[in-house]
Design a protein around this motif. Structure first.
Motif: not given
Length: 166
Positions: A36-40, A69-76, A153-166
């Motif tokens: 959660d990059g927006r954590a206070s 390096r910075g803060f940003g949004a994880r985009v779908n 070119t390798l077409l991606v059929f499905e992807e998932e970001d591996l995110e740390p558990e909050g």
């Protein structure tokens, strides 16, 4: 490209001091901010059991040391209108990494660029609205770069970001 062919002088830029060692509290702060990059500051301090001033100072040190390096949004990407993703491998002219990298940075939808070792030289992740846009990017933009010898070119059929558990 052989390792000895990839060697280039270090890039000029702002001098970044060497990163200081991270302790368990720093690691916990990093894990929390990745989830959660927006954590206070208050919530970070409470979670890692330090004062708000200490949490603030630690986060600033992690930023100054280049660990954060910075803060940003994880985009779908699909929901954002970029439903086609692909990894593209490139073989490039020897010693042309910096030139190629600068051109790849300007490509619409380029998300990640890596110089790698193995059967190809560069791995590029792109997100485009559809297959037609991907085709245009590969056949018109990438293959027009003089230093690019070949692409795959390798077409991606499905992807998932591996995110740390909050």
């Amino acid at each position: 490209m052989a390792p000895e062919q990839m060697a280039e002088p270090p890039e000029a830029g702002p001098a970044v001091p060497p990163a200081r060692p991270l302790d368990a509290i720093d690691q916990d702060i990093l894990q929390m901010l990745q989830a959660d990059g927006r954590a206070s500051i208050r919530s970070v301090a409470e979670r890692v059991h330090v004062s708000r001033a200490n949490a603030y100072a630690r986060i600033n040190r992690l930023i100054e040391d280049g660990v954060i390096r910075g803060f940003g949004a994880r985009v779908n990407h699909e929901r954002a209108g970029q439903g086609t993703s692909a990894y593209i491998t490139l073989k490039i002219v020897q010693n042309s990494w910096r030139t190629v990298r600068e051109q790849l940075r300007m490509l619409p939808g380029a998300s990640h660029i890596a110089l790698v070792g193995g059967d190809f030289d560069v791995l590029l992740l792109v997100h485009t609205p559809d297959n037609k846009a991907l085709r245009e990017l590969v056949l018109t933009r990438l293959q027009a770069i003089p230093e690019v010898l070949s692409t795959r070119t390798l077409l991606v059929f499905e992807e998932e970001d591996l995110e740390p558990e909050g």
